[in-house]
Scaffold this motif. Structure first.
Motif, PDB file in Angstrom:
ATOM      1  N   GLY A  85     -24.052  79.489   5.862  1.00  0.00           N
ATOM      2  CA  GLY A  85     -23.888  79.909   4.863  1.00  0.00           C
ATOM      3  C   GLY A  85     -23.553  81.390   4.267  1.00  0.00           C
ATOM      4  N   ARG A  86     -24.246  82.316   5.379  1.00  0.00           N
ATOM      5  CA  ARG A  86     -23.962  83.790   5.256  1.00  0.00           C
ATOM      6  C   ARG A  86     -22.494  84.037   5.996  1.00  0.00           C
ATOM      7  NH1 ARG A  86     -29.380  84.059   7.187  1.00  0.00           N
ATOM      8  NH2 ARG A  86     -28.311  84.359   9.175  1.00  0.00           N
ATOM      9  N   SER A  87     -22.279  83.226   7.163  1.00  0.00           N
ATOM     10  CA  SER A  87     -21.368  83.908   8.113  1.00  0.00           C
ATOM     11  C   SER A  87     -19.981  83.075   8.068  1.00  0.00           C
ATOM     12  CB  SER A  87     -21.948  83.602   9.473  1.00  0.00           C
ATOM     13  OG  SER A  87     -23.281  84.198   9.765  1.00  0.00           O
ATOM     14  N   PHE A  88     -19.935  81.974   7.734  1.00  0.00           N
ATOM     15  CA  PHE A  88     -18.575  81.194   7.608  1.00  0.00           C
ATOM     16  C   PHE A  88     -17.932  81.157   6.356  1.00  0.00           C
ATOM     17  CE2 PHE A  88     -19.580  77.351  10.741  1.00  0.00           C
ATOM     18  CZ  PHE A  88     -19.987  78.191  11.723  1.00  0.00           C
ATOM     19  N   LYS A  89     -16.734  81.278   6.428  1.00  0.00           N
ATOM     20  CA  LYS A  89     -15.727  81.291   5.077  1.00  0.00           C
ATOM     21  C   LYS A  89     -15.819  79.874   4.346  1.00  0.00           C
ATOM     22  CE  LYS A  89     -10.994  82.076   3.724  1.00  0.00           C
ATOM     23  NZ  LYS A  89      -9.468  82.249   4.209  1.00  0.00           N
ATOM     24  N   ASP A  90     -16.417  80.247   2.977  1.00  0.00           N
ATOM     25  CA  ASP A  90     -16.612  79.307   2.319  1.00  0.00           C
ATOM     26  C   ASP A  90     -18.019  78.333   2.752  1.00  0.00           C
ATOM     27  OD1 ASP A  90     -16.585  77.570  -0.031  1.00  0.00           O
ATOM     28  OD2 ASP A  90     -15.516  75.849   1.132  1.00  0.00           O
ATOM     29  N   SER A 136      -8.413  71.970   5.351  1.00  0.00           N
ATOM     30  CA  SER A 136      -8.267  72.555   6.695  1.00  0.00           C
ATOM     31  C   SER A 136      -9.527  73.681   6.961  1.00  0.00           C
ATOM     32  CB  SER A 136      -6.982  73.269   6.784  1.00  0.00           C
ATOM     33  OG  SER A 136      -6.741  74.147   7.952  1.00  0.00           O
ATOM     34  N   LEU A 137     -10.160  74.133   6.071  1.00  0.00           N
ATOM     35  CA  LEU A 137     -11.170  75.109   6.290  1.00  0.00           C
ATOM     36  C   LEU A 137     -12.441  74.374   6.652  1.00  0.00           C
ATOM     37  CD1 LEU A 137     -12.195  78.088   6.166  1.00  0.00           C
ATOM     38  CD2 LEU A 137     -12.744  77.737   4.026  1.00  0.00           C
ATOM     39  N   ASN A 142     -16.414  72.642  10.546  1.00  0.00           N
ATOM     40  CA  ASN A 142     -17.092  71.682  11.063  1.00  0.00           C
ATOM     41  C   ASN A 142     -16.926  71.707  12.627  1.00  0.00           C
ATOM     42  OD1 ASN A 142     -18.776  69.307  11.212  1.00  0.00           O
ATOM     43  ND2 ASN A 142     -17.058  68.092  11.197  1.00  0.00           N
ATOM     44  N   GLU A 143     -15.841  72.270  13.176  1.00  0.00           N
ATOM     45  CA  GLU A 143     -15.443  72.569  14.632  1.00  0.00           C
ATOM     46  C   GLU A 143     -16.536  73.762  15.082  1.00  0.00           C
ATOM     47  OE1 GLU A 143     -11.292  72.694  14.987  1.00  0.00           O
ATOM     48  OE2 GLU A 143     -11.210  70.517  14.873  1.00  0.00           O
ATOM     49  N   LYS A 144     -16.606  74.878  14.172  1.00  0.00           N
ATOM     50  CA  LYS A 144     -17.249  75.867  14.771  1.00  0.00           C
ATOM     51  C   LYS A 144     -18.612  75.520  14.636  1.00  0.00           C
ATOM     52  CE  LYS A 144     -16.078  79.893  12.501  1.00  0.00           C
ATOM     53  NZ  LYS A 144     -16.028  80.806  11.374  1.00  0.00           N
ATOM     54  N   LEU A 145     -19.093  74.675  13.592  1.00  0.00           N
ATOM     55  CA  LEU A 145     -20.535  74.276  13.439  1.00  0.00           C
ATOM     56  C   LEU A 145     -20.869  73.596  14.789  1.00  0.00           C
ATOM     57  CD1 LEU A 145     -23.315  73.789  11.867  1.00  0.00           C
ATOM     58  CD2 LEU A 145     -22.235  71.827  10.970  1.00  0.00           C
ATOM     59  N   TYR A 146     -20.025  72.359  15.275  1.00  0.00           N
ATOM     60  CA  TYR A 146     -20.196  71.802  16.524  1.00  0.00           C
ATOM     61  C   TYR A 146     -20.538  72.778  17.699  1.00  0.00           C
ATOM     62  CZ  TYR A 146     -19.524  69.316  20.847  1.00  0.00           C
ATOM     63  OH  TYR A 146     -19.366  68.743  22.205  1.00  0.00           O
ATOM     64  N   ASP A 175     -17.302  67.050  16.234  1.00  0.00           N
ATOM     65  CA  ASP A 175     -17.873  67.130  14.735  1.00  0.00           C
ATOM     66  C   ASP A 175     -19.316  67.539  14.589  1.00  0.00           C
ATOM     67  OD1 ASP A 175     -18.869  66.159  12.292  1.00  0.00           O
ATOM     68  OD2 ASP A 175     -18.553  63.985  12.835  1.00  0.00           O
ATOM     69  N   GLY A 176     -19.470  68.966  13.912  1.00  0.00           N
ATOM     70  CA  GLY A 176     -20.677  69.467  13.973  1.00  0.00           C
ATOM     71  C   GLY A 176     -21.620  68.594  13.124  1.00  0.00           C
ATOM     72  N   ILE A 177     -21.279  68.366  12.142  1.00  0.00           N
ATOM     73  CA  ILE A 177     -22.398  67.386  11.239  1.00  0.00           C
ATOM     74  C   ILE A 177     -22.511  66.229  11.819  1.00  0.00           C
ATOM     75  CG2 ILE A 177     -22.205  66.245   8.958  1.00  0.00           C
ATOM     76  CD1 ILE A 177     -22.656  69.299   8.588  1.00  0.00           C
ATOM     77  N   GLY A 178     -21.587  65.589  12.472  1.00  0.00           N
ATOM     78  CA  GLY A 178     -22.063  64.192  13.301  1.00  0.00           C
ATOM     79  C   GLY A 178     -22.808  64.707  14.231  1.00  0.00           C
TER      80      GLY A 178
END
Length: 183
Positions: A85-90, A136-137, A142-146, A175-178
């Motif tokens: 929430g603090r670091s990612f765009k949107d 796209s974002l 999601n990839e960054k989260l992975y 898939d970070g959420i996955g």
């Protein structure tokens, strides 16, 4: 007190109350007495505690060999959500996705009527651009989260995940959420 007797009256060998200077006395009897076999402890290599690859998450990690695994998982997910929430765009959208363990459904803009004014058409065009950028974002986030989540997994947790059904698909699509849902 005479030489050869201790303070409690028991007899001692003549010449003092301990081993000669420079020699060490070993207790060879009784509970826990005697020399201990410290060889295994001395030769054991201490593995440093895993703190994760993200310095900002300060030791919040995913592990599978802890008694408090479920509690640690929830705390780590909460910390990751706040960090994203603090670091990612949107980051707010991605943080909500982490908390709900699912990607939000993006609703594409509705087509303007056939007789739309110039303003309505330009408004629609801008909404389409926003939708495409957000889509796209979200994929990028999601990839960054992975990568963030994998970086916070101990080697044992990574091995466990790698052996699970469905992990290969999550890994290929990053898939970070996955991955969070799968953990």
């Amino acid at each position: 007190m005479t030489e050869g007797t201790g303070s409690s009256g028991e007899s001692k060998p003549p010449g003092g109350s301990g081993p000669p200077k420079g020699q060490q006395r070993f207790n060879r009897g009784g509970r826990g007495g005697g020399r201990r076999n410290n060889i295994s402890r001395q030769n054991a290599i201490q593995q440093p505690k895993f703190h994760g690859k993200c310095e900002d998450l300060k030791g919040h990690v995913f592990e599978c060999d802890s008694i408090k695994q479920a509690d640690n998982f929830n705390k780590t997910v909460k910390e990751i959500s706040q960090y994203v929430g603090r670091s990612f765009k949107d980051g707010g959208t991605m943080s909500r996705a982490i908390n709900g363990l699912e990607m939000p459904a993006l609703i594409p803009p509705t087509d303007p009527p056939d007789n739309a004014s110039l303003f309505e058409q330009k408004y629609f065009d801008n909404k389409v651009k926003e939708y495409i950028m957000l889509e796209s974002l979200m994929k990028t986030n999601n990839e960054k989260l992975y990568h963030l989540v994998i970086g916070q997994c101990t080697l044992a947790m990574e091995a466990k995940l790698a052996g699970d059904n469905g992990f290969e698909t999550i890994q290929e699509s990053m898939d970070g959420i996955g991955l969070l849902h799968h953990s």
